[in-house]
Scaffold this motif. Structure first.
Motif, short mmCIF file in Angstrom:
data_model
loop_
_atom_site.label_atom_id
_atom_site.label_comp_id
_atom_site.label_asym_id
_atom_site.label_seq_id
_atom_site.Cartn_x
_atom_site.Cartn_y
_atom_site.Cartn_z
N THR A 1 -32.80 -19.25 10.24
CA THR A 1 -31.54 -19.66 9.60
C THR A 1 -31.15 -18.77 8.42
O THR A 1 -29.98 -18.43 8.25
N SER A 2 -32.13 -18.36 7.60
CA SER A 2 -31.78 -17.47 6.48
C SER A 2 -31.23 -16.15 7.00
O SER A 2 -30.32 -15.57 6.42
N GLU B 1 -27.65 -16.44 8.20
CA GLU B 1 -26.73 -16.31 7.07
C GLU B 1 -26.58 -14.84 6.66
O GLU B 1 -25.48 -14.37 6.36
N HIS B 2 -27.72 -14.14 6.67
CA HIS B 2 -27.70 -12.72 6.31
C HIS B 2 -26.79 -11.93 7.24
O HIS B 2 -26.00 -11.08 6.81
N GLN C 1 -26.78 -24.73 7.98
CA GLN C 1 -27.17 -24.35 6.61
C GLN C 1 -26.75 -22.93 6.28
O GLN C 1 -26.52 -22.60 5.13
N ALA C 2 -26.65 -22.09 7.31
CA ALA C 2 -26.23 -20.71 7.07
C ALA C 2 -24.75 -20.68 6.66
O ALA C 2 -24.38 -20.00 5.70
N GLY D 1 -24.45 -21.99 3.27
CA GLY D 1 -24.85 -20.98 2.30
C GLY D 1 -23.69 -20.03 1.98
O GLY D 1 -23.47 -19.67 0.82
N ALA E 1 -23.10 -12.76 6.74
CA ALA E 1 -22.54 -12.18 5.52
C ALA E 1 -22.46 -10.66 5.57
O ALA E 1 -21.53 -10.06 5.02
#
Ligand code: SF4
Lengths: 467, 201
Positions: free
Chosen positions: A149-150, A153-154, A40-41, A44, A157
């Protein structure tokens, strides 16, 4: 002015931005990625049209879902949802240009074993992974956090993590360990003493003579379970053993860079006048070979003890112990060494390295297993190769163990390696939660030597009797 | 993350209290590798029969509410697990705003990470909006985040409270990543200095 702890020093070297309320952007030197918490990351990133900021600092390897049986490079061996998760990591690694060790690569293995083995993990670094056992890398004096997971992604990125600083806890293990006592017994004993929430809000630094005496692999075992003690991370100051372990690894610095790195690494220790918010001291001599009896890693007792009664506890723990004993099918007062097991699992990021396999093989040499099923799952393809070269694989196989390919396997039973309901397992992994190794499965955590001893007697066993 | 400024859309009434995350997205859909695509399984077990056919009574299956963008819900919406799959599923279906008297804490936070505005109102105002929402195709409600007001089908307005920082993030479509991106200069500068100090990393 007071001195700094090792944690303070690494933290200070990585703050990219600090807001007035103390919220900081911590720069991340190494981001390790596996197939379960990352899809999911990456998705995203795609949806937002973003790229991976530092692909050269991002390393991916599939480990949680992969089968550990031969012929596994044939994707049909995997259940559909596992196959898709692994295929997604294959694709994401390719699309975003990050380092990757696919299932077919001999270097593939459990992410926390592969990182140090390949020299990705170095002293003084910040290391994150979408996995709580990222704490393992603290053995190098690296600040290593598990993230969600968030946050994965952080980091992908921005190469940073939004963090507030934790408090400092010192866990000192003084003196020498007795024969038959290992790093696993240290780390379980610490959790037995401080509890699974004892480390909440802290970064732990492990120190003292018994820690200094451990090999790098033993130190990884200790730090691996910092998270089971509730800590954000565990650390051990780097020393000559650390530098020797790191030198020459594929991604370790070389030449002039090595010299520069070494000069900085040698400054990475807690100053004598550093401030500690909490100090725990345990005498090495007091640590015995231990096993867990319940369904929390804090349910630790020496193998010579009896199964405790719930009324030996206080508060909410009374009910928890009742529930644990019921789930584990144990009666208070039973000698721990009378508990029969059906399965033995040697492996995981806690105890899946070459020294762990050597310690188990030492006990198994010339003996046969007395359990229904025993398996060794090396932590990486390279550990497996080395064990085969050293003749350890033959010892395991002759004793009746299944000799598997690398992965997480029965540590969390996301692949087909699972306990059946009611089966009891002597395991070298790190979590004995209800259902962790398979629905209804009963897990006793212990060191590799203790697990090997259980394999040959068919019961939880004091390894010192077989030495 | 998409900005949230003004939203005018159909509001679906879900007066049930304690709508939990298992109802919002049952566990069998968590094995997915995506955040997107969960909309068809939003409220799966309330919405479909075991043979996959639609349960006609369920509000989001009724013709008037199939394109709803707002849910007016009973107390304690989103209780249960921390699964971010719950806001992912709502968003994928097209829901951008949920109005209730109260929300479970984790769900509430997860909404903001995904561009969904959860609005907390006193019981009588939720009751009023619930009545409005029950008007089928006429259940159009406008939400203006800038002025913190909700306008019902009859033109009456209700104001609501929201944390200024969260409001700022939603209005500008900023998630954590977006916010950190605003400090990219600091990250660039850090990388430059670090590359000098620790070139081996
Ligand atoms: S071996 Fe077990 S604890 Fe370690 S990463 Fe794999 S599943 Fe997690």
């Amino acid at each position: 002015m007071t001195g700094k702890t090792l944690y303070d020093k690494i933290w200070d070297a990585h703050v990219a931005h600090e807001a007035e309320d103390g919220t900081s952007l911590l720069y991340i030197d190494r981001h390790l990625v596996h197939e379960v918490t990352s899809p999911q990351a990456f998705e995203g990133l795609r949806m937002a049209g973003r790229s991976v900021r530092a692909p050269e600092k991002t390393i991916a390897v599939p480990d949680h879902n992969v089968p550990t049986t031969r012929g596994r490079d044939n994707p049909d061996q995997m259940p559909e949802d596992s196959r898709i998760q692994v295929a997604a990591l294959d694709q994401n690694a390719k699309d975003f240009g990050i380092h990757y060790y696919p299932v077919s690569d001999i270097r593939q293995g459990i992410v926390h074993i592969v990182g140090p083995e390949q020299g990705w993990t170095l002293p003084g670094m910040t290391v994150v992974c979408g996995d709580s056992h990222t704490a393992t890398h603290g053995a190098f004096g690296a600040l290593a956090h598990g993230i969600g997971t968030s946050e994965v992604e952080h980091v992908l990125a921005t190469q940073t993590l939004i963090q507030k600083k934790s408090k400092n806890m010192k866990v000192e293990i003084t003196g020498k360990l007795a024969p038959g006592v290992t790093a696993k017994d240290i780390t379980l004993s610490v959790i037995g003493k401080t509890g699974t929430a004892g480390g909440t809000g802290y970064v732990i630094e492990y120190c003292g003579e018994a820690i200094r005496d451990l090999s790098m692999e033993g130190r990884m075992t200790v730090c691996n379970m910092a998270i089971e003690g509730g800590a954000r991370a565990g650390l051990i100051a780097p020393d000559e053993k650390t530098f020797e372990y790191v030198q020459g690894r594929p991604h370790a610095p070389k030449g002039a860079q090595w010299d520069a790195a070494l000069a900085w690494w040698k400054t990475l220790y807690s100053d004598d006048d550093a401030h500690w918010d909490e100090v725990v001291t345990i005498r090495g001599e007091d640590i015995a070979p231990v096993v867990t009896w319940g369904t929390s890693p804090e349910d630790v007792l020496p193998i010579t003890a009896d199964v405790p009664a719930p009324d030996a506890f206080e508060g909410g723990k009374v009910g928890a112990a009742e529930r644990s004993l019921d789930y584990m099918g144990l009666t208070p007062g039973t000698k721990l060494s009378d508990i029969e097991v059906d399965t033995v699992f040697i492996g995981s990021c806690t105890n899946g390295r070459i020294e762990d396999l050597r310690a188990a093989a030492e006990i198994l040499k010339g003996k046969k297993i007395a359990v229904k099923r025993a398996m060794v799952v090396p932590g990486s393809g390279l550990v497996r190769l080395q064990a085969e070269e050293e003749g350890l694989a033959d010892i395991f196989k002759e004793a009746g163990f299944e000799w598997r390919l690398a992965g997480c396997s029965m540590c969390l039973a996301m692949n087909p390696d699972q306990l059946q309901p009611g089966e009891r397992c002597a395991a070298t992994s790190n979590r004995n939660f209800e259902g962790r190794q398979g629905r209804g499965g009963r897990t006793h955590l212990m060191s590799p030597a203790m697990a090997a001893a259980a394999a040959v007697t068919g019961k939880l066993t004091d390894v010192r009797e077989l030495m | 993350m998409d900005k949230f400024t003004k939203l005018t859309g159909i509001a679906a009434p879900m007066p049930l209290v304690n709508i939990d995350t298992d109802m919002i997205i049952p566990k069998q859909f968590l094995k997915t590798i995506k955040r997107s695509g969960l909309g068809v399984n939003l409220f799966d077990e309330m919405r479909y029969n075991t043979d996959g056919s639609e349960i006609a009574d369920f509000v989001l299956n009724q013709p008037a509410y199939r394109d709803a963008q707002i849910i007016v819900a009973g107390d304690n919406f989103g209780c249960g697990s921390s699964r971010e799959h719950a806001p992912w599923a709502l968003l994928d279906f097209g829901i951008r705003c949920v109005i209730s008297t109260s929300f479970a804490d984790i769900f509430y936070n997860n909404c903001f990470k995904n561009g969904i505005l959860p609005i907390v109102l006193p019981q009588e105002e939720v009751d009023k909006l619930m009545d409005d929402a029950e008007r089928g195709a006429n259940a159009v409600i406008s939400v203006d985040l800038e002025s913190q007001t909700i306008t019902g089908p009859d033109g009456g307005t209700i104001s609501f409270e929201i944390d200024p920082f969260r409001k700022h993030c939603l209005l500008n479509g900023l998630d954590d990543i977006g916010l950190t991106m605003e400090k990219v200069g600091s990250i660039d500068a850090f990388e430059e200095t670090a590359a000098q100090a620790r070139p081996w990393v």
